[in-house]
Design an enzyme around this catalytic site. Structure first.
Site, PDB file in Angstrom:
ATOM      1  N   ASN A 196     -59.267-125.569 -45.270  1.00 48.53           N
ATOM      2  CA  ASN A 196     -59.896-124.266 -45.043  1.00 48.53           C
ATOM      3  C   ASN A 196     -61.326-124.179 -45.566  1.00 48.53           C
ATOM      4  O   ASN A 196     -62.100-123.332 -45.113  1.00 48.53           O
ATOM      5  CB  ASN A 196     -59.036-123.160 -45.648  1.00 48.53           C
ATOM      6  CG  ASN A 196     -57.833-122.843 -44.777  1.00 48.53           C
ATOM      7  OD1 ASN A 196     -57.746-123.301 -43.642  1.00 48.53           O
ATOM      8  ND2 ASN A 196     -56.900-122.065 -45.295  1.00 48.53           N
TER       9      ASN A 196
ATOM     10  N   VAL B  66     -68.994-125.491 -31.092  1.00 50.34           N
ATOM     11  CA  VAL B  66     -68.425-126.335 -30.043  1.00 50.34           C
ATOM     12  C   VAL B  66     -67.829-127.579 -30.694  1.00 50.34           C
ATOM     13  O   VAL B  66     -68.551-128.400 -31.256  1.00 50.34           O
ATOM     14  CB  VAL B  66     -69.500-126.724 -29.005  1.00 50.34           C
ATOM     15  CG1 VAL B  66     -68.889-127.612 -27.925  1.00 50.34           C
ATOM     16  CG2 VAL B  66     -70.125-125.484 -28.394  1.00 50.34           C
TER      17      VAL B  66
ATOM     18  N   CYS C   1     -29.980 -98.629   4.701  1.00 48.89           N
ATOM     19  CA  CYS C   1     -31.064 -98.845   5.653  1.00 48.89           C
ATOM     20  C   CYS C   1     -32.179 -97.805   5.579  1.00 48.89           C
ATOM     21  O   CYS C   1     -33.028 -97.870   4.716  1.00 48.89           O
ATOM     22  CB  CYS C   1     -30.482 -98.940   7.058  1.00 48.89           C
ATOM     23  SG  CYS C   1     -31.594 -99.790   8.223  1.00 48.89           S
TER      24      CYS C   1
ATOM     25  N   THR D 119     -63.571-118.307 -30.368  1.00 51.72           N
ATOM     26  CA  THR D 119     -62.971-119.280 -29.445  1.00 51.72           C
ATOM     27  C   THR D 119     -61.450-119.348 -29.546  1.00 51.72           C
ATOM     28  O   THR D 119     -60.804-119.915 -28.669  1.00 51.72           O
ATOM     29  CB  THR D 119     -63.538-120.683 -29.709  1.00 51.72           C
ATOM     30  OG1 THR D 119     -63.213-121.085 -31.043  1.00 51.72           O
ATOM     31  CG2 THR D 119     -65.060-120.705 -29.535  1.00 51.72           C
TER      32      THR D 119
ATOM     33  N   GLU E 160     -25.193-102.991   6.804  1.00 55.01           N
ATOM     34  CA  GLU E 160     -24.794-101.668   7.269  1.00 55.01           C
ATOM     35  C   GLU E 160     -23.737-101.792   8.380  1.00 55.01           C
ATOM     36  O   GLU E 160     -23.869-102.610   9.284  1.00 55.01           O
ATOM     37  CB  GLU E 160     -26.030-100.944   7.788  1.00 55.01           C
ATOM     38  CG  GLU E 160     -25.803 -99.552   8.323  1.00 55.01           C
ATOM     39  CD  GLU E 160     -27.098 -98.915   8.811  1.00 55.01           C
ATOM     40  OE1 GLU E 160     -27.103 -97.701   9.042  1.00 55.01           O
ATOM     41  OE2 GLU E 160     -28.101 -99.655   8.961  1.00 55.01           O
TER      42      GLU E 160
ATOM     43  N   LYS F   8     -24.648 -92.297   4.083  1.00 54.91           N
ATOM     44  CA  LYS F   8     -26.072 -92.461   4.338  1.00 54.91           C
ATOM     45  C   LYS F   8     -26.772 -91.104   4.296  1.00 54.91           C
ATOM     46  O   LYS F   8     -26.304 -90.133   4.888  1.00 54.91           O
ATOM     47  CB  LYS F   8     -26.275 -93.127   5.694  1.00 54.91           C
ATOM     48  CG  LYS F   8     -27.702 -93.569   6.005  1.00 54.91           C
ATOM     49  CD  LYS F   8     -27.722 -94.392   7.299  1.00 54.91           C
ATOM     50  CE  LYS F   8     -29.114 -94.912   7.631  1.00 54.91           C
ATOM     51  NZ  LYS F   8     -29.091 -95.781   8.828  1.00 54.91           N
TER      52      LYS F   8
ATOM     53  N   ASN G  72     -77.199-114.062 -37.654  1.00 62.57           N
ATOM     54  CA  ASN G  72     -78.152-113.172 -38.325  1.00 62.57           C
ATOM     55  C   ASN G  72     -79.586-113.660 -38.123  1.00 62.57           C
ATOM     56  O   ASN G  72     -80.499-112.886 -37.817  1.00 62.57           O
ATOM     57  CB  ASN G  72     -77.855-113.110 -39.823  1.00 62.57           C
ATOM     58  CG  ASN G  72     -76.499-112.496 -40.146  1.00 62.57           C
ATOM     59  OD1 ASN G  72     -75.909-112.800 -41.179  1.00 62.57           O
ATOM     60  ND2 ASN G  72     -75.988-111.637 -39.281  1.00 62.57           N
TER      61      ASN G  72
ATOM     62  N   LYS H 147     -52.976-111.516 -40.027  1.00 64.55           N
ATOM     63  CA  LYS H 147     -54.189-112.001 -39.361  1.00 64.55           C
ATOM     64  C   LYS H 147     -54.441-111.210 -38.076  1.00 64.55           C
ATOM     65  O   LYS H 147     -55.581-110.861 -37.759  1.00 64.55           O
ATOM     66  CB  LYS H 147     -54.068-113.487 -39.059  1.00 64.55           C
ATOM     67  CG  LYS H 147     -53.929-114.375 -40.298  1.00 64.55           C
ATOM     68  CD  LYS H 147     -53.806-115.842 -39.928  1.00 64.55           C
ATOM     69  CE  LYS H 147     -53.648-116.703 -41.183  1.00 64.55           C
ATOM     70  NZ  LYS H 147     -53.537-118.146 -40.867  1.00 64.55           N
TER      71      LYS H 147
ATOM     72  N   TRP I 216     -52.286-119.744 -36.398  1.00 64.46           N
ATOM     73  CA  TRP I 216     -52.933-121.050 -36.561  1.00 64.46           C
ATOM     74  C   TRP I 216     -54.451-120.864 -36.564  1.00 64.46           C
ATOM     75  O   TRP I 216     -55.166-121.277 -35.667  1.00 64.46           O
ATOM     76  CB  TRP I 216     -52.477-121.986 -35.455  1.00 64.46           C
ATOM     77  CG  TRP I 216     -52.875-123.421 -35.616  1.00 64.46           C
ATOM     78  CD1 TRP I 216     -53.734-124.124 -34.837  1.00 64.46           C
ATOM     79  CD2 TRP I 216     -52.423-124.342 -36.614  1.00 64.46           C
ATOM     80  NE1 TRP I 216     -53.849-125.421 -35.289  1.00 64.46           N
ATOM     81  CE2 TRP I 216     -53.054-125.587 -36.375  1.00 64.46           C
ATOM     82  CE3 TRP I 216     -51.548-124.244 -37.702  1.00 64.46           C
ATOM     83  CZ2 TRP I 216     -52.835-126.708 -37.159  1.00 64.46           C
ATOM     84  CZ3 TRP I 216     -51.334-125.358 -38.487  1.00 64.46           C
ATOM     85  CH2 TRP I 216     -51.965-126.576 -38.218  1.00 64.46           C
TER      86      TRP I 216
END
Length: 681
Positions: free
Chosen positions: A458, A369, A181, A482, A56, A125, A473, A637, A492
């Site tokens: 698969n 897991v 400012c 996961t 300024e 200003k 079930n 997907k 993927w």
């Protein structure tokens, strides 16, 4: 060669290089101040800056009190504006300088916008402080007091009004506005309306004096204003040389974009200097495009602004970006921010699972897991959720299901993890069931032929998930998914009754690169017990593999060898899904982030196995594969995803969330753009 230079220039990809100037100030000496301005303008031009902004009243100095009303000084300021104008022509950039300017019988505190050797416009200003140490109304008139919207300056007649918007006719998105400012301390800064009128870069010429804590306040205002207005905000304040009769000055200079600090200058410096950053005006425009609230507000609150056109510099020069660029956009380089992100991500996952369990009145869940990253993270989340719900971890029914390529290492890690975490662990060998299915469908493997095709893979993936659902079930439980965000982006996963499906997936909003750090974070804080820590580190050190195809010549099936490095894929995903950037720009950014660099430049939190470089040809090759997977082959997907919490901003690929796309789309337009604009090397 011209094509290569063009690709490697930030200007090609929608960046505008801005410079916040902090000149040494000379009290009441416009000639000396102009010398400082010209030197900084020349330096900024040499560094490729498109736009430079000064503090300024930078041509006169700010703290000169009644000297502002001296005719000799005001006339000299006008003469020095012409000197600065010539410097902008020589440097081929736009300069915004602070000056006291007369219009009619009033004096205004102004931002003078200069380019190509002439004044383009003058912004007075709006708000004049007249409290505490400030007494500006003694000398200046506010913008609202003007009687006309033009001003005659050095023989030129130019626009004179607050909220002027300056737009480059030859550089799309290079649109800026200036305020001064006090204006941005107002409840409604003038730059808010300028942003609504299209300005993507907002400038603040400031003479804000320094007191304890004020630097943080300025930075907070700049960050929040750039976030709220979806803009870049460039702030520069007066520094060394201003009169210290009653005040002091620190010369703070910052550049923020969409709430993030890009650059910060040295405070309390005794030398004139620049603070440079490349502002992504293209990204700002895309963010506004997808933000309906911004456009709604522009229609309701915006005013018709005066647009001042100008020609920006067009030189295309190969250059590195001057701005922070995270190699891992889902994993902050800053250790403190990474700790905060991990804390939030983990607790988002935990609370998401807790709510699903309370809503379904469940006290048991089933999880597969494998000894890999994703199932480990999901299991850690499950343990923490059970602890917080005061449920015994034995209600977590964890199964490891070895197949034809399961290694001893991952199987051992899976079992050790289940035991040390105190969950109910079990093992189901899926090979007999898989062999029966091969026989039933007439697959060559049933006849002793080593055919390891997609069916071979698969059958195993599908059987694992089928077992998990039936176990759920049988045990009055639900299946915890996961698969992570990166896998969903690439498709993927095995569709339907495969790892694509579950009753609830806590990892669906977490990128693979972040999961690595989440596991480290949980281990370091012993949130699920310290006995598991060695196993967690062993899992982190294991190469990512689906383990569906037996190793050949000692080489295991590599996920990243097929779909590409997750570090690159997550980089692509972030910029394409979050901002909608063109592939060529994503490639440019990836090359800037992942090109040649020394080990010493790596962020401290970067794992050793991720400290690699990728040349442009490699980046282009993996980006091409990503585009095909993301836009063309994987969407069906994602159109049928199970529920799961959103974790990162713009990072959900749920059809109910951030990403909604046709399952039968084509990637051709993205591939064409990539091939047309990215050289092969």
């Amino acid at each position: 060669m011209a094509e290569t230079l063009s690709f490697h220039s930030p200007k090609t990809h929608g960046f505008v290089r801005v410079a916040a100037a902090t000149p040494v100030s000379h009290v009441g000496d416009p000639k000396a101040n102009a010398v400082e301005h010209v030197a900084l303008i020349r330096e900024a031009g040499e560094q490729g800056a498109d736009l430079i902004v000064f503090p300024e009243l930078s041509l006169s100095a700010y703290a000169i009190d009644d000297l502002h009303l001296q005719a000799a000084l005001l006339e000299e300021v006008e003469r020095q504006i012409a000197v600065v104008a010539q410097a902008t022509a020589d440097a081929d950039l736009i300069a915004v300088v602070g000056a006291p300017v007369r219009n009619g019988d009033a004096l205004y505190n102004c931002a003078v916008v200069i380019g190509s050797g002439e004044v383009l416009g003058v912004v007075p200003k709006t708000y004049l402080p007249n409290y505490r140490e400030y007494y500006e109304k003694r000398w200046f008139a506010p913008a609202a007091a003007r009687s006309e919207d033009v001003i005659h300056l050095n023989g030129e007649t130019v626009d004179f009004a607050p909220g002027l918007v300056f737009e480059a006719v030859n550089r799309p998105g290079f649109i800026f506005a200036a305020e001064i400012c006090e204006d941005y301390w107002a409840p409604l800064p003038p730059s808010t309306r300028a942003a609504l009128a299209g300005a993507r870069i907002l400038l603040n010429l400031s003479a804000s004096n320094i007191v304890i804590g004020k630097a943080d306040e300025r930075a907070m205002l700049s960050a929040s204003h750039s976030a709220r207005t979806l803009s870049a905000y460039v702030f520069t304040a007066s520094g060394w040389g201003e009169s210290t009769t009653d005040l002091a000055w620190d010369g703070q200079a910052t550049v923020h974009e969409l709430g993030v600090k890009l650059a910060e200058g040295q405070r309390f410096s005794l030398e004139s200097h620049l603070t440079l950053a490349d502002v992504d005006v293209d990204r700002i425009g895309l963010d506004r495009l997808r933000n309906g609230t911004f456009s709604d507000c522009a229609r309701l609150e915006g005013e018709v602004a005066t647009i001042v056109p100008f020609m920006a510099r067009e030189d295309v020069v190969e250059s590195d970006l001057i701005r922070p660029l995270d190699r891992f956009p889902f994993v902050p380089d800053d250790a403190g921010r990474l700790d905060q992100d991990c804390y939030e991500a983990f607790n988002i996952q935990v609370q998401g699972l807790m709510r699903r369990m309370t809503a379904t009145r469940a006290n048991r869940l089933v999880i597969g897991v494998s000894g890999g990253l994703d199932s480990t993270q999901a299991l850690l989340v499950a343990c923490r959720a059970f602890d917080r719900l005061n449920l015994p971890r034995t209600g977590i029914l964890a199964y490891t299901m070895p197949g034809f390529a399961t290694s001893d290492g991952t199987k051992s890690n899976a079992w050790t993890l289940m035991k040390t975490l105190g969950v109910t662990g079990a093992e189901i060998d899926i090979r007999p069931a898989a062999e029966q299915m091969f026989k039933d469908i007439g697959h060559p493997y049933a006849e002793g032929q080593p055919v390891h095709d997609i069916t071979f893979e698969n059958v195993q993936a599908g059987l694992r998930t089928d077992y998990l659902f039936r176990l759920a079930n049988q045990n009055d439980a639900f299946v915890l998914g996961t698969g992570d965000l990166s896998e969903l982006a690439l498709g993927w996963c095995t569709y339907g009754v495969g790892d694509h499906m579950s009753h609830y997936n806590v990892n669906g909003g977490v990128a693979k690169t972040l999961i690595r750090h989440l596991i480290r974070w949980v281990a370091a804080r012993e949130l699920v017990g310290n006995d598991a820590t060695p196993t967690l580190h062993a899992i982190l050190d294991t190469e990512i593999s689906p383990e569906l195809v037996p190793a050949k010549d000692g080489v295991i099936q590599s996920t990243e060898g097929t779909v590409g490095p997750y570090a690159l894929n997550d980089f692509f995903l972030f910029y394409i899904s979050r901002f909608g950037l063109k592939p060529s720009k994503v490639a440019f950014l990836a090359h800037q982030a992942w090109g040649d660099r020394t080990v010493g430049e790596w962020p401290a939190n970067t794992p050793q196995d991720e400290r690699v470089e990728y040349d442009l040809a490699t980046i282009k090759g993996w980006l091409r594969k990503f585009l095909i997977r993301f836009f063309q082959t994987a969407q069906f997907k994602r159109s049928a995803l199970p529920n799961g919490p959103k974790v990162v901003t713009g990072g959900s690929l749920s059809p109910r969330g951030d990403w909604r796309a046709p399952s039968d789309g084509s990637a051709q337009v993205w591939l064409d753009e990539l091939d047309a604009n990215v050289p092969d090397a």
